[in-house]
Design an enzyme around this catalytic site. Structure first.
Site, PDB file in Angstrom:
ATOM      1  N   GLY A 186       0.835  -1.193   0.000  1.00 48.22           N
ATOM      2  CA  GLY A 186       0.000   0.000   0.000  1.00 48.22           C
ATOM      3  C   GLY A 186       0.866   1.236   0.000  1.00 48.22           C
ATOM      4  CB  CYS A 187       0.344   4.473   1.674  1.00 48.99           C
ATOM      5  SG  CYS A 187       1.226   5.996   2.023  1.00 48.99           S
ATOM      6  CG  PHE A 188       5.741   4.876  -1.291  1.00 44.02           C
ATOM      7  CD1 PHE A 188       5.312   6.118  -0.898  1.00 44.02           C
ATOM      8  CD2 PHE A 188       6.110   4.701  -2.613  1.00 44.02           C
ATOM      9  CE1 PHE A 188       5.246   7.179  -1.791  1.00 44.02           C
ATOM     10  CE2 PHE A 188       6.057   5.747  -3.515  1.00 44.02           C
ATOM     11  CZ  PHE A 188       5.619   7.004  -3.099  1.00 44.02           C
ATOM     12  CD1 TRP A 189       4.773   8.791   1.515  1.00 45.28           C
ATOM     13  CD2 TRP A 189       2.758   9.486   2.215  1.00 45.28           C
ATOM     14  NE1 TRP A 189       4.371   9.812   0.690  1.00 45.28           N
ATOM     15  CE2 TRP A 189       3.137  10.256   1.093  1.00 45.28           C
ATOM     16  CE3 TRP A 189       1.544   9.746   2.817  1.00 45.28           C
ATOM     17  CZ2 TRP A 189       2.340  11.271   0.584  1.00 45.28           C
ATOM     18  CZ3 TRP A 189       0.745  10.746   2.307  1.00 45.28           C
ATOM     19  CH2 TRP A 189       1.142  11.502   1.205  1.00 45.28           C
ATOM     20  CE1 TYR A 227      -3.318   7.698   2.939  1.00 48.55           C
ATOM     21  CE2 TYR A 227      -1.552   6.865   4.330  1.00 48.55           C
ATOM     22  CZ  TYR A 227      -2.395   6.714   3.246  1.00 48.55           C
ATOM     23  OH  TYR A 227      -2.342   5.575   2.488  1.00 48.55           O
TER      24      TYR A 227
END
Length: 196
Positions: free
Chosen positions: A35-38, A180
Site C-alpha cells: 500500500g502507501c509507501f509512506w 492520513y
C-alpha cells in the site's frame, strides 16, 4: 613515550602509503509492497537492524516512472520500499514476519483506503529469498484472523526511488501523515486481520 611515538609514526606511515581501507559492513536488501509507501517506510524504519528504508516503485514495465505514472495504473509498478539492513543484527525471515503484520494480505485490490493495482501487497524476491518468502507466506496465512492470503511473491526487478517529496514523508510531515493513517483506517484494519 618512545613506544607511543613509534605507534603514532607507524599509523601515520600506513595512512600516507595507502593502507587498505576498512571494509564497509555487509548489508542486504529486501523489497516490499504494502500500500502507501509512506506507511511502509515509517513502520519498517523502526525495526532494529534496519539501516535505511527508501520509498519507490517496482514491478512494472516503465523505466524511471513518476508517481503520476504509477498512480495512473499504466506503468504496472507498485508503490514499494527497499529496506537495507544489517544481516548480523536482523535476518530476512524476521523482516518478513514484521512485514505481514503491516499489511492486509487478504486484499488484492489495494490496501486500506488506497485502491488499485499499484497499492497491492507483494514481496519482490531474489531466487535465494524465494523459499524463505514462500515459507513465511504460508505461516502468515495460518495466523490470519479473517480472509485468505492473496499477497503475491514476485521476482525482484529494478527499484526506482520515489521523488524527493515522498521520501521520509512521515518524519517531515508528521501531522499530515498521522491524519492520513488514521483516516485511512490502516491500524483498525490490521487489528481485524491479525488480532490484538
Amino acid at each position: 613515550m618512545r613506544r607511543l611515538l613509534a605507534l603514532l609514526a607507524a599509523a601515520f606511515a600506513l595512512l600516507i602509503t595507502g593502507a587498505p581501507a576498512l571494509a564497509a559492513p555487509k548489508t542486504e536488501t529486501a523489497v516490499f509492497a504494502g500500500g502507501c509507501f509512506w506507511c511502509m517506510e515509517h513502520d519498517m524504519g523502526g525495526i532494529p537492524g534496519v539501516l535505511k528504508v527508501e520509498s519507490g516503485y517496482t514491478g512494472g514495465h516503465v523505466k524511471n516512472p513518476t508517481y503520476r505514472d504509477v498512480t495512473s495504473e499504466r506503468s504496472g509498478h507498485y508503490e514499494a520500499v527497499r529496506v537495507t539492513y544489517d544481516p548480523a543484527k536482523l535476518d530476512y525471515g524476521f523482516l518478513l514476519y514484521r512485514y505481514w503484520k503491516l499489511v492486509d494480505p487478504t486484499d488484492d485490490g489495494g490496501q486500506f483506503c488506497d485502491r488499485g493495482p499499484s497499492y497491492r501487497p507483494a514481496l519482490f524476491v531474489t531466487p535465494a529469498q524465494r523459499p524463505i518468502a514462500e515459507k513465511s507466506r504460508a505461516e502468515a496465512a495460518k495466523r490470519l484472523k479473517t480472509g485468505t492470503m492473496k499477497a503475491q511473491i514476485l521476482p525482484l526487478q529494478t527499484f526506482y526511488p520515489a521523488e524527493e517529496y515522498h521520501r521520509d514523508y512521515a518524519k517531515r510531515n508528521a501531522a499530515n501523515y498521522n491524519a492520513y493513517r488514521v483516516g485511512c483506517g490502516r491500524d483498525a484494519r490490521l487489528k481485524q486481520v491479525w488480532g490484538g
